[in-house]
Design a protein around this motif. Structure first.
Motif, PDB file in Angstrom:
ATOM      1  N   ALA A  30      -0.212  -7.093   0.104  1.00  0.00           N
ATOM      2  CA  ALA A  30       0.365  -7.144  -1.090  1.00  0.00           C
ATOM      3  C   ALA A  30       0.089  -5.944  -2.101  1.00  0.00           C
ATOM      4  O   ALA A  30       1.001  -5.578  -2.823  1.00  0.00           O
ATOM      5  CB  ALA A  30       0.045  -8.489  -1.802  1.00  0.00           C
ATOM      6  N   ASN A  31      -1.344  -5.672  -2.171  1.00  0.00           N
ATOM      7  CA  ASN A  31      -1.669  -4.224  -3.074  1.00  0.00           C
ATOM      8  C   ASN A  31      -1.074  -3.139  -2.615  1.00  0.00           C
ATOM      9  O   ASN A  31      -0.694  -2.590  -3.427  1.00  0.00           O
ATOM     10  CB  ASN A  31      -3.070  -4.454  -3.240  1.00  0.00           C
ATOM     11  CG  ASN A  31      -3.718  -5.565  -3.985  1.00  0.00           C
ATOM     12  OD1 ASN A  31      -2.888  -5.989  -4.727  1.00  0.00           O
ATOM     13  ND2 ASN A  31      -5.078  -5.789  -3.737  1.00  0.00           N
ATOM     14  N   ALA A  35       1.687  -1.113  -4.750  1.00  0.00           N
ATOM     15  CA  ALA A  35       1.297   0.342  -4.979  1.00  0.00           C
ATOM     16  C   ALA A  35       2.332   1.510  -4.462  1.00  0.00           C
ATOM     17  O   ALA A  35       2.479   2.567  -5.169  1.00  0.00           O
ATOM     18  CB  ALA A  35      -0.045   0.863  -4.476  1.00  0.00           C
ATOM     19  N   GLU A  36       3.154   1.101  -3.524  1.00  0.00           N
ATOM     20  CA  GLU A  36       3.737   1.789  -2.784  1.00  0.00           C
ATOM     21  C   GLU A  36       5.316   1.573  -3.252  1.00  0.00           C
ATOM     22  O   GLU A  36       6.365   2.594  -2.685  1.00  0.00           O
ATOM     23  CB  GLU A  36       3.992   1.912  -1.154  1.00  0.00           C
ATOM     24  CG  GLU A  36       2.604   2.373  -0.809  1.00  0.00           C
ATOM     25  CD  GLU A  36       2.274   2.139   0.807  1.00  0.00           C
ATOM     26  OE1 GLU A  36       3.303   1.804   1.259  1.00  0.00           O
ATOM     27  OE2 GLU A  36       1.336   2.582   1.192  1.00  0.00           O
ATOM     28  N   THR A  37       5.970   0.604  -4.004  1.00  0.00           N
ATOM     29  CA  THR A  37       7.140   0.597  -4.565  1.00  0.00           C
ATOM     30  C   THR A  37       7.148   0.684  -5.814  1.00  0.00           C
ATOM     31  O   THR A  37       6.497   0.945  -6.480  1.00  0.00           O
ATOM     32  CB  THR A  37       7.453  -0.867  -4.128  1.00  0.00           C
ATOM     33  OG1 THR A  37       6.552  -1.939  -4.961  1.00  0.00           O
ATOM     34  CG2 THR A  37       7.422  -1.322  -2.778  1.00  0.00           C
TER      35      THR A  37
END
Length: 78
Positions: A30-31, A35-37
């Motif tokens: 989830a983290n 962070a990547e979206t």
């Protein structure tokens, strides 16, 4: 002739063992995904005002143009 649907069970097939899969961790990635979206969640009242992403982008671009042409909005007084 239709095939009879097999009943879904919540058990693993005999060739699999639960111990083969390791410990289950909910939300493991989830983290990293967060962070990547660049997905942004709008509050319901704001989402109601904009029917789609194109409308949101258009409104934000207009706001940026207004901010660029209005010095009081972009520069703080010293």
């Amino acid at each position: 002739m239709k095939k009879a649907k097999s009943e879904m069970t919540d058990e693993l097939r005999t060739e699999y063992k639960r111990s083969d899969f390791g410990e289950i961790e909910r939300g493991k990635y989830a983290n990293r995904i967060k962070a990547e979206t660049n997905v942004v969640l709008l509050d319901p009242d704001i989402a109601e005002a904009f029917p789609n992403d194109e409308a949101v982008n258009k409104a934000l671009r207009y706001l940026l143009e207004v901010a660029k042409t209005s010095p009081r909005l972009t520069h703080r007084p010293s």
